[in-house]
Write an enzyme that holds these catalytic residues in place. Structure first.
Site, mmCIF file in Angstrom:
data_model
loop_
_atom_site.group_PDB
_atom_site.id
_atom_site.type_symbol
_atom_site.label_atom_id
_atom_site.label_comp_id
_atom_site.label_asym_id
_atom_site.label_seq_id
_atom_site.Cartn_x
_atom_site.Cartn_y
_atom_site.Cartn_z
ATOM 1 N N LEU A 396 0.921 -1.231 0.216
ATOM 2 C CA LEU A 396 0.004 0.039 -0.322
ATOM 3 C C LEU A 396 1.171 1.112 0.294
ATOM 4 C CD1 LEU A 396 -1.680 -2.549 1.289
ATOM 5 C CD2 LEU A 396 -2.960 -0.694 2.082
ATOM 6 N N ASP A 397 2.201 1.062 0.794
ATOM 7 C CA ASP A 397 3.182 2.598 0.439
ATOM 8 C C ASP A 397 3.195 2.630 -0.757
ATOM 9 O OD1 ASP A 397 4.058 4.285 2.542
ATOM 10 O OD2 ASP A 397 5.177 3.353 3.474
ATOM 11 N N ASP A 398 4.127 1.720 -1.745
ATOM 12 C CA ASP A 398 4.402 2.206 -2.851
ATOM 13 C C ASP A 398 3.002 2.703 -3.618
ATOM 14 O OD1 ASP A 398 7.415 1.668 -3.734
ATOM 15 O OD2 ASP A 398 6.841 0.116 -1.828
ATOM 16 N N ILE A 401 2.223 6.348 -2.990
ATOM 17 C CA ILE A 401 2.876 7.453 -3.203
ATOM 18 C C ILE A 401 3.374 6.502 -4.813
ATOM 19 C CG2 ILE A 401 5.654 6.092 -3.480
ATOM 20 C CD1 ILE A 401 5.610 9.108 -1.439
ATOM 21 N N ARG A 470 0.145 7.542 4.481
ATOM 22 C CA ARG A 470 0.422 8.406 2.123
ATOM 23 C C ARG A 470 -0.903 7.829 1.756
ATOM 24 N NH1 ARG A 470 4.616 9.100 4.085
ATOM 25 N NH2 ARG A 470 5.993 6.652 4.386
#
Length: 655
Positions: A396-398, A401, A470
């Site tokens: 989810l972070d990638d 972003i 994020r």
């Protein structure tokens, strides 16, 4: 740990050696931005991505040496280089730390000592005597962690009763059972499944030089009874069950064991991920390589060869030294580099950024089934992984972003379909408490962190403030019709609850409270949140309170040991943490504050002649208290992002 490149001396006056006065002018800042922009673009791969080195502690290069001696596939030249790197990182007191500036860690030290002895270092050499003395003063190798015990059992240094009971029959358990593979994190699954095969066969390393390390034990390992030390009542119960399971194992029917081993083999071979490896992370790749041999795959079999190549591709090798990366970070590096360059170009997207965003768009995982879909079978895909390829495990972070960088492109509709798919997937992965985790949702069976295997305390993947922030930042940047307002409100409520008493936020995936606070304040800015709200002002006050005398910010990974944000600051400021703090304060409406001004001055003063920045401090935890990382890209794109943001918010408005 130190960089693999020779670092030039810092210059005292920024670009070109010019001494900046306190009243920094716009020309000096513009020159610094242009130099950093050019230097960052010089790292762009012709295919359209950035991938900076990702350095860890000496555990990983030590394990690479141990892997070679386990299989008997020695590379003498590489072994010498890895050993030199390990020696260079040794502390004066004798052991090895988990991060630059950290204290000795016994588990890392045992593996480093063993690797050096395997590589041919004389145990009576001064550095080996110091290492041995440091380990013995801490009770010996018996006090190392579970992963070290498993490695020692594979070499016959300790009996298998010294490692947790890990039968492959675990894979046959129903989903409702208290322990099920789906109830632990992605990294735990990929590491554990091939370990089930290793533990079932209990193989012995080839160890061609017949090296042993009995000298690291206070008590004979065969007589030792203290391999498991209870850390809680529940853990004590699990240790008892572990011992019971070990007694029952001889009575498991052969047919059941055979079925379980087949299930384990099918599970991890399906996820081998080509030459990028199981989970695209080093520990799982090593385990799968060794498990394939036990399953009868010859050394020249394509599966063995592709895993071996994936492992070799993780090695950073120079003329006289080498280390092994735990994984590769091209998606993360590329998205953040794009954001920095978009800021440097005042919101426009250059041809290079569009090329990079196109490269990212082609790697979105749309219809590839992943482990996440077991819990969300009707949710369409739309995520990105961290590595070049990791089809079963987008994170989810990638994803947030990358979609945010695409949304900020000059022509966002060029990536409209990708952004919408990403947003739908992210919202579908929201946990019940309103937060977002890295790879799964509601991965919060905390009792599982008490099993003997989980002495690292990182078996799970719960929602965190930084990942949630994020996702909130992305949602805040989108048209209100694209997402569900209730989901956004629940995420903000989660962030409010997670705020520390001091006013900051814990950073799970970056060091530490400065990272978490930057993440949250940036997200709130994208929402247009009222920065006069008391809880937000409290975060601003905390950030200002931890600024150092030199104008920068610096925070040690020691903060993960005791969770005291005000203490445990680093011995010096760092460019990447200073950039996070500057970005956070600007996001909170503090762009004209003296604290921001001093932070900008610090970044200008520490810019290298090549246009970038460098410091040896580690930037993030892989697993807090157990495993840490240095993203070399953080010294490249975050300071550029901060300087450009300052120019755009202050200097351009004054012109």
């Amino acid at each position: 740990m130190r960089s693999m490149e020779q670092q030039p001396e810092l210059i005292s006056g920024g670009v070109g050696g010019v001494a900046y006065p306190w009243d920094l002018g716009s020309q000096a800042i513009e020159e610094a931005i242009l130099a950093a922009r050019a230097a960052l673009l010089a790292h762009l791969h012709p295919d359209g991505y950035w991938c900076f080195e990702l350095e860890a502690d000496c555990t990983i290069p030590a394990e690479y040496i141990m892997m070679m001696h386990y299989t008997g596939e020695l590379e003498a030249a590489l072994e010498l280089k890895l050993a030199r790197y390990i020696r260079e990182c040794q502390l004066q007191e004798g052991g090895w730390p988990l991060y630059y500036g950290g204290a000795m860690d016994i588990s890392c030290s045992v593996k480093a000592y063993f690797a050096l002895k395997l590589a041919g270092d004389d145990p009576e050499a001064a550095h080996m005597r110091r290492a041995r003395k440091a380990v013995l003063e801490r009770g010996g190798a018996v006090n190392a962690n579970v992963f070290t015990h498993i490695a020692l059992a594979l070499f016959g240094e300790i009996p298998w009763r010294g490692v947790p009971f890990m039968p492959p029959e675990i894979l046959l358990l129903p989903r409702w059972f208290p322990f099920h593979l789906s109830k632990v994190s992605y990294w735990s699954r990929t590491v554990m499944v091939p370990l089930f095969i290793l533990a079932a066969h209990k193989p012995r390393a080839r160890n061609p030089r017949a090296i042993h390390i009995s000298e690291l034990f206070v008590t004979d390992p065969q007589l030792e009874t203290g391999y498991f030390k209870a850390r809680s009542r529940l853990n004590r119960l699990f240790i008892t069950l572990d011992a019971l399971g070990r007694r029952i194992e001889p009575f498991i029917p052969r047919a059941v064991r055979a079925k379980a081993l087949r299930r384990a083999a099918e599970w991890f071979i399906t996820r081998l991920n080509g030459e990028h490896g199981l989970g695209a992370i080093f520990p799982a790749m090593v385990n799968s390589y060794e498990a394939l041999e036990l399953l009868g795959y010859a050394a020249d079999h394509p599966l063995r060869q592709q895993v071996r190549k994936g492992l070799r591709d993780l090695v950073v090798e120079q003329a006289d030294r080498a280390y092994c990366q735990p994984c590769l970070s091209p998606i993360w590096d590329t998205a953040l580099a794009c954001l920095a360059l978009q800021e440097a170009d005042r919101g426009s997207s250059s041809a290079q950024v569009r090329h990079a965003l196109d490269w990212l768009q082609a790697r979105q995982l749309l219809d590839t089934p992943g482990d996440w879909s077991e819990q969300h079978p009707s949710l369409p895909g739309g995520g990105w992984p961290f590595q070049f390829r990791n089809d079963h495990y987008p994170d989810l972070d990638d994803t947030a972003i990358v979609a945010w960088a695409m949304q900020r492109a000059s022509d966002p509709e060029r990536y409209g379909a990708a952004i919408r798919r990403a947003t739908v997937w992210l919202l579908g992965m929201q946990s019940a408490n309103g937060g977002f985790a890295a790879f799964d949702s509601d991965n919060t069976r905390y009792y599982l962190n008490e099993i003997p295997f989980a002495d690292h305390g990182a078996l799970l993947d719960p929602p965190t403030s930084d990942v949630t922030a994020r996702v909130v930042a992305l949602l805040g940047s989108l048209d209100g019709e694209v997402h569900d307002r209730s989901a956004l409100n629940r995420a903000v409520a989660f962030l409010h609850r997670e705020q520390e008493a001091e006013g900051c936020w814990y950073g799970r995936w970056g060091t530490n409270y400065i990272y978490g606070t930057w993440s949250v304040l940036t997200a709130l800015e994208q929402l247009g949140y009222d920065f006069n709200a008391p809880w937000v002002r409290k975060a601003v006050i905390w950030l200002k309170s931890v600024q150092r005398d030199d104008g920068g910010w610096g925070e040690s990974n020691d903060t993960y040991l005791d969770h005291r944000p005000q203490d445990r600051q680093a011995d010096e400021s760092t460019p990447f943490q200073t950039a996070w703090a500057v970005l956070a304060l600007i996001a909170a409406g503090e762009c004209r504050s003296p604290e921001v001004w001093r932070g900008v001055e610090y970044l200008l003063r520490h810019q290298r002649p090549d246009g970038l920045w460098y410091c040896p401090w580690f930037t993030a935890p892989g697993f807090p208290r157990v495993f840490y990382l240095k993203y070399h890209g953080y010294d490249a794109y975050f300071p550029l992002m901060a300087l450009a943001r300052y120019r755009n918010c202050v200097l351009d408005n004054d012109a």
